[in-house]
Structures are given as C-alpha cells and as structure tokens.
Enzyme design. Sequence first.
Site, PDB file in Angstrom:
ATOM      1  CD  GLN A 167      -2.842  -1.232   2.353  1.00  0.00           C
ATOM      2  OE1 GLN A 167      -2.694  -0.466   3.302  1.00  0.00           O
ATOM      3  NE2 GLN A 167      -3.747  -2.180   2.344  1.00  0.00           N
ATOM      4  CG  ASP A 318      -4.137  -9.620   3.406  1.00  0.00           C
ATOM      5  OD1 ASP A 318      -3.731  -8.952   4.381  1.00  0.00           O
ATOM      6  OD2 ASP A 318      -4.359  -9.116   2.292  1.00  0.00           O
TER       7      ASP A 318
HETATM    8  C1  S3P Z   1      -2.819  -4.757   0.006  1.00  0.00           C
HETATM    9  C2  S3P Z   1      -1.635  -4.815   0.679  1.00  0.00           C
HETATM   10  C3  S3P Z   1      -1.486  -5.435   2.000  1.00  0.00           C
HETATM   11  C4  S3P Z   1      -2.664  -6.324   2.347  1.00  0.00           C
HETATM   12  C5  S3P Z   1      -3.972  -5.680   2.013  1.00  0.00           C
HETATM   13  C6  S3P Z   1      -4.046  -5.373   0.539  1.00  0.00           C
HETATM   14  C7  S3P Z   1      -2.865  -4.087  -1.303  1.00  0.00           C
HETATM   15  O1  S3P Z   1      -1.374  -4.424   2.964  1.00  0.00           O
HETATM   16  O2  S3P Z   1      -2.637  -6.655   3.721  1.00  0.00           O
HETATM   17  O3  S3P Z   1      -5.059  -6.521   2.362  1.00  0.00           O
HETATM   18  O4  S3P Z   1      -3.850  -4.259  -2.051  1.00  0.00           O
HETATM   19  O5  S3P Z   1      -1.903  -3.372  -1.623  1.00  0.00           O
HETATM   20  P1  S3P Z   1       0.038  -3.694   3.290  1.00  0.00           P
HETATM   21  O6  S3P Z   1       0.482  -3.066   2.056  1.00  0.00           O
HETATM   22  O7  S3P Z   1      -0.269  -2.723   4.384  1.00  0.00           O
HETATM   23  O8  S3P Z   1       0.928  -4.798   3.741  1.00  0.00           O
END
Ligand code: S3P
Length: 441
Positions: A167, A318
Amino acid sequence: MTARSGGPLTGTAQVPGDKSISHRALILGALSVGETRITGLLEGQDVLDTARAMRAFGAEVTDMGGGAWSVHGVGVGGFAEPDRVIDCGNSGTGVRLIMGAMATSPVTATFTGDASLNARPMARVTDPLALFGAQVLGRAGGRLPMTLRGAAAPVPVDYTVPVPSAQVKSAVLLAGLNAPGQTVVTEAEPTRDHTERMLAGFGARIETEERDGGCVITLTGQPELTPQQIAVPRDPSSAAFPVCAALIVEGSDVLVPNIGLNPTRAGLFTTLRDMGANLDYENTREEGGEPVADLRARFSPGLTGIEVPPARAASMIDEYPVLSVVAACAEGPTVMRGVGELRVKESDRIAAMAAGLRANGVEVEEGEDWWIVHGRGAGGVPGGATCASHLDHRIAMSFLVLGLAAWRPVGVDDGGPIATSFPVFEPLMAGLGADIRRDGA
Ligand code: S3P
C-alpha cells in the site's frame, strides 16, 4: 454467525474477483482519459467505497451489471476537488491508494473510515506524500479523519519503504504519476506487484530492478495513461477460506477454479503444501500475464506444523489468520515469525486470533512480531466459544472455518465485515455443504 461440523465439503467454489486488483483497476481507470472496461470486479464494500470515491474526484464510474464496470477517467493530474468527505469504510488499501493518487494534484480532500480504519496508521503513507509537497492535517498518531492538500507543484521522490507494504509502495507510485521526472521506490522485501503490472499495462514507463533480495522501482512521471480492458482474476486471499476448510473437514474434496497465483500472493498455498496438505494445482496456465490454476483441496489428515519462512510473509500476509486455523488442526507447533505487520491490519490479527483460538481450546504463544500455534491434530479442536471479529472480515471467516472442523460450534459476534471482501461467502460455503448460520436465522 455460527459454524458447526457436519458432512464433508464437496463441489466447486467460484470465489469473487481480487480485491487488490479491483481497487487498482478503478483508480487507474479514473487516472486515464477515456473508457476503461473492467470485468470480474469484486463488488465487496471496500471496492464499492473506492468506486464512490473515484466519482467524488470526478470520474464517471458505472456498474454495467454482472461484475462489468465502466470508468471514464479524468487523466493524470485531472482529479476534481471532492465536495464531501471521502469515506473509505473499512479499507486501508482504498484510502492509502487514493491519498497517493490525489497527493500531486492541486485539490484538497478529507478522508475518514470506520472505527477499524480510523485506528490504523496513516503516517506511513502521508510521510512520503509530504516529500512530494502534499500537506497533511490529521489526528494524533497520524490517524484518520485526515485532510490532504495535494501539491500544486509536485517534485519527484526517491523513497525507501520502511515497512513491507504494497500500500505504501503503491501510494508513492500513484503520487509519482503526476510529478515531473523519475520517482524511485525501494523495498527491502518484495510485496504484491499489482500496481507496477497495471501501470505498465496502462502505458506508464515503469521498471523494476531486483537488488539485494528487494526491488527498486523507477516510474517516469506525467505519462498519458491509455484506458484498458481489465479482466480481474479471482482472489487467492478469498480462495484461502474454502481451500483451508476442505483440508481440515473430514472427507472433503473441493475445486476452486481460476485462482491467480502471482508469486507475490501465493505464499499460503506453498506453506500448506509444506505442511503436507493434499492441495493440487490443476490446469496451470497464464492469463493476462499472470499464472493461474484451479486449486483442488482434499481433506488432509496428516498435516504437520512447520516454521513458516519469514521471507515468505509478504506473499501471504492476509492469510495468517486462516493458516492459524489449519495449524490448530495439524500435529505439533506452527511457528510464524517476522509478522509484526499483522498487528496493524483491519484488527490486531495476532491478538484477535490468539484470543479466539485459546477460547476454543488451542494453545497459542505470541510476541510483538511472532506467534506459535500448538496444533491438536486432525479432529482435535474442542471449539465451543464465540469469538470477537473486531470489524475484521478475515478474522470472522477464519473462525467460521474453524467451527466446521471443531467438536463443538464456533461463533463470531459479528459476521457483517465479511461483506467487505467476500460478499458471497455464506452461499458459497453453503453450496459446498458447510453448516454456517446467522444466529437467530
Ligand atoms: C494490500 C496490501 C497489503 C494487504 C492488504 C491489501 C494491497 O497491505 O494486507 O489486504 O492491495 O496493496 P500492506 O500493504 O499494508 O501490507
């Protein structure tokens, strides 16, 4: 909701579209001029909230029915200023990617979410966005609600992501789209790469170089993005629930077709096979540049606990909650290290799972960034308790899967959050023969 053990799970589970890819398809569609067509979009609440947000920033987003959506975008740098607060509901991906996408346009927006999202850390995203020239005003500890004033004269950024987070990486890349010159993102461990793949598909110049086990990603700013036709693959993170349920319910044999097995997402399935799961990849093929297979999961009485390699954590981040349920049904301990990020998801997932597993008769040890589940072997989990889902869809679904294999029913206090990512979870599991009921129904 309550889940009870019954007969075997059998049949085919058609899981919905990938949540990560669905958010990105809407956002990149909104950032290109012309019509992007999306099929197989996940119509879960998280993604619907992102669709509504894209409308507030000026894109025309239309539900054509049957998972087909149309997005008429406004172009890179073309976001209008929303005339209302952007409510991203439960979705960390939604709010963080959208903040990135608007941070280099001269508009101001205020973001909020539900109690779960408003408790999650946002500074990890707003710190790098400030380097582009965006201004941020939020609550103590970098929490939502928060107002972002996008940079009117953005500068490109060279940023090393301090935590393994797709993210954060994606927010920086989306901000880099409207900064002149090259934005560079370095990550020490590779995380899901859907943003990079999709940006390349929309015509951006983006290169990834592997370095010291991690990645250096270079994006050239201010491209003209070309609208695309996007077929969203099915979500491996949703597939995890029927797959894991089949492995631990006696006599089960379940097929989960068309699952994306992008290596940045498929760590759970490798781990399950390492534990001795009867899990096959059938009809392995490539679709839209992504590896795809039909997963066939059968009851696996001989599962054994393992030490999950910490380097695999990002590719299954996840899936630890539902892995811990399988671990409870395996022989011996399953050791999960290097997973501190689990504490800042929709809930503190280590604490939430540890509490519910203990209440259902499973021994769990935990530390800040590790936990160990002491398996009780096939058919060995007592069950009998109701667990708190803490506004977290994956916690709710994990405990319901546990209930299908435990001696006594397992409940969750709130099944509502399941609709954020897997709105058809109940009918899909019922179709396999699972006994999962809404209390009072
Ligand atoms: C996601 C990244 C992950 C994941 C989330 C979806 C994404 O989070 O846990 O459910 O779509 O980029 P983080 O980037 O905080 O690890």
